[in-house]
Design an enzyme around this catalytic site. Structure first.
Site, PDB file in Angstrom:
ATOM      1  N   TYR A  97      45.235  32.311  28.605  1.00 47.80           N
ATOM      2  CA  TYR A  97      44.673  33.465  29.329  1.00 47.80           C
ATOM      3  C   TYR A  97      43.871  34.353  28.365  1.00 47.80           C
ATOM      4  O   TYR A  97      42.714  34.698  28.628  1.00 47.80           O
ATOM      5  CB  TYR A  97      45.808  34.262  29.981  1.00 47.80           C
ATOM      6  CG  TYR A  97      45.407  35.626  30.504  1.00 47.80           C
ATOM      7  CD1 TYR A  97      44.656  35.769  31.665  1.00 47.80           C
ATOM      8  CD2 TYR A  97      45.784  36.795  29.827  1.00 47.80           C
ATOM      9  CE1 TYR A  97      44.293  37.036  32.139  1.00 47.80           C
ATOM     10  CE2 TYR A  97      45.434  38.050  30.297  1.00 47.80           C
ATOM     11  CZ  TYR A  97      44.686  38.168  31.452  1.00 47.80           C
ATOM     12  OH  TYR A  97      44.333  39.415  31.910  1.00 47.80           O
ATOM     13  N   THR A 134      44.562  36.063  36.573  1.00 42.81           N
ATOM     14  CA  THR A 134      45.506  36.908  35.818  1.00 42.81           C
ATOM     15  C   THR A 134      46.919  36.322  35.715  1.00 42.81           C
ATOM     16  O   THR A 134      47.821  37.003  35.248  1.00 42.81           O
ATOM     17  CB  THR A 134      45.592  38.312  36.464  1.00 42.81           C
ATOM     18  OG1 THR A 134      45.948  38.163  37.836  1.00 42.81           O
ATOM     19  CG2 THR A 134      44.296  39.070  36.357  1.00 42.81           C
ATOM     20  N   THR A 184      41.546  42.571  28.058  1.00 40.58           N
ATOM     21  CA  THR A 184      42.997  42.689  27.917  1.00 40.58           C
ATOM     22  C   THR A 184      43.461  42.808  26.465  1.00 40.58           C
ATOM     23  O   THR A 184      42.776  42.347  25.542  1.00 40.58           O
ATOM     24  CB  THR A 184      43.646  41.436  28.562  1.00 40.58           C
ATOM     25  OG1 THR A 184      45.023  41.375  28.186  1.00 40.58           O
ATOM     26  CG2 THR A 184      42.988  40.154  28.096  1.00 40.58           C
ATOM     27  N   ASP A 185      44.643  43.375  26.289  1.00 40.80           N
ATOM     28  CA  ASP A 185      45.321  43.405  24.989  1.00 40.80           C
ATOM     29  C   ASP A 185      45.671  41.985  24.513  1.00 40.80           C
ATOM     30  O   ASP A 185      45.898  41.762  23.329  1.00 40.80           O
ATOM     31  CB  ASP A 185      46.606  44.235  25.091  1.00 40.80           C
ATOM     32  CG  ASP A 185      47.487  43.802  26.254  1.00 40.80           C
ATOM     33  OD1 ASP A 185      46.959  43.691  27.384  1.00 40.80           O
ATOM     34  OD2 ASP A 185      48.693  43.552  26.060  1.00 40.80           O
ATOM     35  N   GLY A 231      42.394  42.905  44.632  1.00 43.65           N
ATOM     36  CA  GLY A 231      43.441  42.865  43.606  1.00 43.65           C
ATOM     37  C   GLY A 231      43.982  44.267  43.351  1.00 43.65           C
ATOM     38  O   GLY A 231      43.600  45.220  44.041  1.00 43.65           O
ATOM     39  N   GLN A 232      44.867  44.397  42.333  1.00 44.67           N
ATOM     40  CA  GLN A 232      45.471  45.731  42.144  1.00 44.67           C
ATOM     41  C   GLN A 232      44.448  46.764  41.664  1.00 44.67           C
ATOM     42  O   GLN A 232      44.405  47.879  42.192  1.00 44.67           O
ATOM     43  CB  GLN A 232      46.720  45.707  41.274  1.00 44.67           C
ATOM     44  CG  GLN A 232      46.588  45.192  39.869  1.00 44.67           C
ATOM     45  CD  GLN A 232      47.879  45.393  39.068  1.00 44.67           C
ATOM     46  OE1 GLN A 232      48.676  46.287  39.360  1.00 44.67           O
ATOM     47  NE2 GLN A 232      48.100  44.563  38.075  1.00 44.67           N
TER      48      GLN A 232
HETATM   49  N1  NAP Z   1      47.358  42.717  35.403  1.00 47.64           N
HETATM   50  C1  NAP Z   1      47.494  43.155  34.144  1.00 47.64           C
HETATM   51  O1  NAP Z   1      48.592  43.477  33.671  1.00 47.64           O
HETATM   52  C2  NAP Z   1      46.273  43.264  33.279  1.00 47.64           C
HETATM   53  C3  NAP Z   1      46.434  43.643  31.940  1.00 47.64           C
HETATM   54  C4  NAP Z   1      45.310  43.761  31.139  1.00 47.64           C
HETATM   55  C5  NAP Z   1      44.046  43.494  31.659  1.00 47.64           C
HETATM   56  N2  NAP Z   1      43.925  43.114  32.970  1.00 47.64           N
HETATM   57  C6  NAP Z   1      42.566  42.834  33.494  1.00 47.64           C
HETATM   58  O2  NAP Z   1      42.281  43.817  34.484  1.00 47.64           O
HETATM   59  C7  NAP Z   1      41.445  43.247  35.499  1.00 47.64           C
HETATM   60  C8  NAP Z   1      42.030  43.503  36.869  1.00 47.64           C
HETATM   61  O3  NAP Z   1      43.295  42.833  36.941  1.00 47.64           O
HETATM   62  P1  NAP Z   1      44.192  42.869  38.274  1.00 47.64           P
HETATM   63  O4  NAP Z   1      45.598  42.859  37.837  1.00 47.64           O
HETATM   64  O5  NAP Z   1      43.683  43.902  39.201  1.00 47.64           O
HETATM   65  O6  NAP Z   1      43.851  41.421  38.861  1.00 47.64           O
HETATM   66  P2  NAP Z   1      44.353  40.792  40.248  1.00 47.64           P
HETATM   67  O7  NAP Z   1      45.285  41.728  40.951  1.00 47.64           O
HETATM   68  O8  NAP Z   1      44.800  39.405  39.938  1.00 47.64           O
HETATM   69  O9  NAP Z   1      43.005  40.762  41.118  1.00 47.64           O
HETATM   70  C9  NAP Z   1      42.000  39.791  40.938  1.00 47.64           C
HETATM   71  C10 NAP Z   1      41.252  39.657  42.237  1.00 47.64           C
HETATM   72  O10 NAP Z   1      40.183  38.693  42.067  1.00 47.64           O
HETATM   73  C11 NAP Z   1      40.177  37.871  43.227  1.00 47.64           C
HETATM   74  N3  NAP Z   1      39.492  36.603  43.008  1.00 47.64           N
HETATM   75  C12 NAP Z   1      40.035  35.403  42.644  1.00 47.64           C
HETATM   76  N4  NAP Z   1      39.091  34.453  42.587  1.00 47.64           N
HETATM   77  C13 NAP Z   1      37.915  35.068  42.908  1.00 47.64           C
HETATM   78  C14 NAP Z   1      36.573  34.609  43.032  1.00 47.64           C
HETATM   79  N5  NAP Z   1      36.247  33.332  42.780  1.00 47.64           N
HETATM   80  N6  NAP Z   1      35.620  35.495  43.405  1.00 47.64           N
HETATM   81  C15 NAP Z   1      35.935  36.788  43.657  1.00 47.64           C
HETATM   82  N7  NAP Z   1      37.178  37.280  43.566  1.00 47.64           N
HETATM   83  C16 NAP Z   1      38.158  36.429  43.186  1.00 47.64           C
HETATM   84  C17 NAP Z   1      41.646  37.692  43.520  1.00 47.64           C
HETATM   85  O11 NAP Z   1      41.853  37.147  44.804  1.00 47.64           O
HETATM   86  P3  NAP Z   1      43.202  36.246  45.048  1.00 47.64           P
HETATM   87  O12 NAP Z   1      44.351  37.161  44.856  1.00 47.64           O
HETATM   88  O13 NAP Z   1      42.999  35.777  46.456  1.00 47.64           O
HETATM   89  O14 NAP Z   1      43.150  35.146  44.015  1.00 47.64           O
HETATM   90  C18 NAP Z   1      42.135  39.134  43.377  1.00 47.64           C
HETATM   91  O15 NAP Z   1      41.908  39.877  44.567  1.00 47.64           O
HETATM   92  C19 NAP Z   1      41.279  41.785  35.119  1.00 47.64           C
HETATM   93  O16 NAP Z   1      40.077  41.612  34.411  1.00 47.64           O
HETATM   94  C20 NAP Z   1      42.451  41.509  34.195  1.00 47.64           C
HETATM   95  O17 NAP Z   1      42.204  40.452  33.310  1.00 47.64           O
HETATM   96  C21 NAP Z   1      45.006  43.010  33.787  1.00 47.64           C
END
Ligand code: NAP
Length: 285
Positions: free
Chosen positions: A126, A63, A102-103, A10-11
């Site tokens: 979410y 997410t 998250t916020d 993921g990112q």
């Molecule tokens: N994005 C935002 O703006 C934001 C804001 C606040 C907080 N956060 C938090 O920050 C954290 C990182 O977010 P992110 O944006 O990096 O998330 P992301 O890009 O959606 O990455 C999540 C990763 O988890 C993988 N995944 C899905 N199902 C899985 C499983 N069963 N076992 C293992 N891995 C699995 C996904 O694979 P697939 O892509 O193949 O599903 C993806 O590679 C999260 O906890 C999120 O809630 C994010």
């Protein structure tokens, strides 16, 4: 130091991959769903057994904020059940669990920036699952670090920066909300802070922190800066959230007070625009 990363494609996970070689004495094991599905506790137990990991950094999550309104069971599996699994496995194997929230666990009605002890009141499915995920760690972990972050962006994965650049290249006009305020977080800055913290400090007990970049803006301001720094031309109109309906309700105020993490770990956090510039320069390459 031996570190296991889940959800590493993921990112945020990708930023940990980028930074790993800055800690050459540490051993990193990167996994995503293909290697390690965090919803399967048996797999998790088998994967970590006898490997002596010191830290597990969980970057996996569901997410898709709007889709979660219709897919709350899938979101629950990943944002809540997986947290219980990870917490139990880490407790059994004496591993410190690092996790992100998250916020969106707040309702955004506060005037001023949120501190860690402010009462949560999520507005979306979410946000509700992310809050329950935090509870799973607090209940089942001995040693954990939960970091709430907001408006994550990166050169990797899907995020607002990449969406705005793409949409602006396909349209002459875009609308972006101006009545939701917060601070963007460059995932590279967050990953760097986490790696510094875990290499320098002992984490004992269950700790909760807020982290974003410095500054305070609306999504409209963010979009305007993205266009400017990426040399993309497009008219962007500011709109009210009520005039831009989406499935999940977002908090109007996402500002985090970061004094706790700054003071406890002596961090210097970059201003959001400086980090946005770094990210866009990478995207231009
Ligand atoms: N994005 C935002 O703006 C934001 C804001 C606040 C907080 N956060 C938090 O920050 C954290 C990182 O977010 P992110 O944006 O990096 O998330 P992301 O890009 O959606 O990455 C999540 C990763 O988890 C993988 N995944 C899905 N199902 C899985 C499983 N069963 N076992 C293992 N891995 C699995 C996904 O694979 P697939 O892509 O193949 O599903 C993806 O590679 C999260 O906890 C999120 O809630 C994010």
């Amino acid at each position: 130091v031996k570190i296991l990363i889940t959800g590493a494609n993921g990112q945020l996970g990708s930023e940990f991959r980028q930074l790993a070689n800055e800690w050459p004495d540490s051993e990193f094991v990167f996994t995503d769903i293909e290697e390690l599905d965090v919803t399967r506790i048996g797999l998790l137990h088998g994967f970590v057994a006898n490997k002596q990991f010191d830290f597990l950094i969980n970057c996996s999550a569901y997410t898709a904020v709007d889709k979660a309104e219709d897919e709350s069971e899938i979101a629950y599996m990943l944002n809540v059940q997986a947290c219980e699994n990870l917490a139990l496995v880490c407790k059994k194997n004496n591993i410190v669990l690092v996790h992100f929230s998250t916020d969106f666990i707040f309702d955004g009605k506060k005037t001023g920036a949120y501190i860690e002890t402010d009462p949560p009141a999520p507005l979306s499915a979410y946000g509700k699952t992310k809050l329950l995920g935090e509870d799973m760690l607090r209940k089942n972990c001995n040693n954990s670090l939960i970091i709430r972050t907001s408006w994550l962006f990166s050169a990797f994965g899907n995020n607002f920066v990449k969406t705005i650049i793409k949409k602006a290249s396909e349209n002459n006009q875009l609308q972006v909300v101006f009545d939701q305020i917060g601070t963007p977080t460059y995932a590279a800055d967050l990953a760097y802070a986490v790696l510094n913290i875990i290499h320098q400090y002992k984490i004992s007990g269950n700790k909760l922190y807020h982290f974003s970049n410095e500054g305070a803006i609306s999504w409209y301001d963010f979009a305007m800066a993205i266009l400017e720094l990426s040399d993309t031309k497009c008219d962007i109109s500011p709109v009210l959230s009520v005039d831009y309906p989406v499935k999940a309700v977002r908090p109007a105020n996402s500002l985090f007070d970061k004094s706790k993490i700054i003071n406890d770990f002596q961090l210097t956090i970059p201003y959001w625009r400086h980090s946005l510039e770094k990210c866009i320069n990478l995207l231009k390459k």
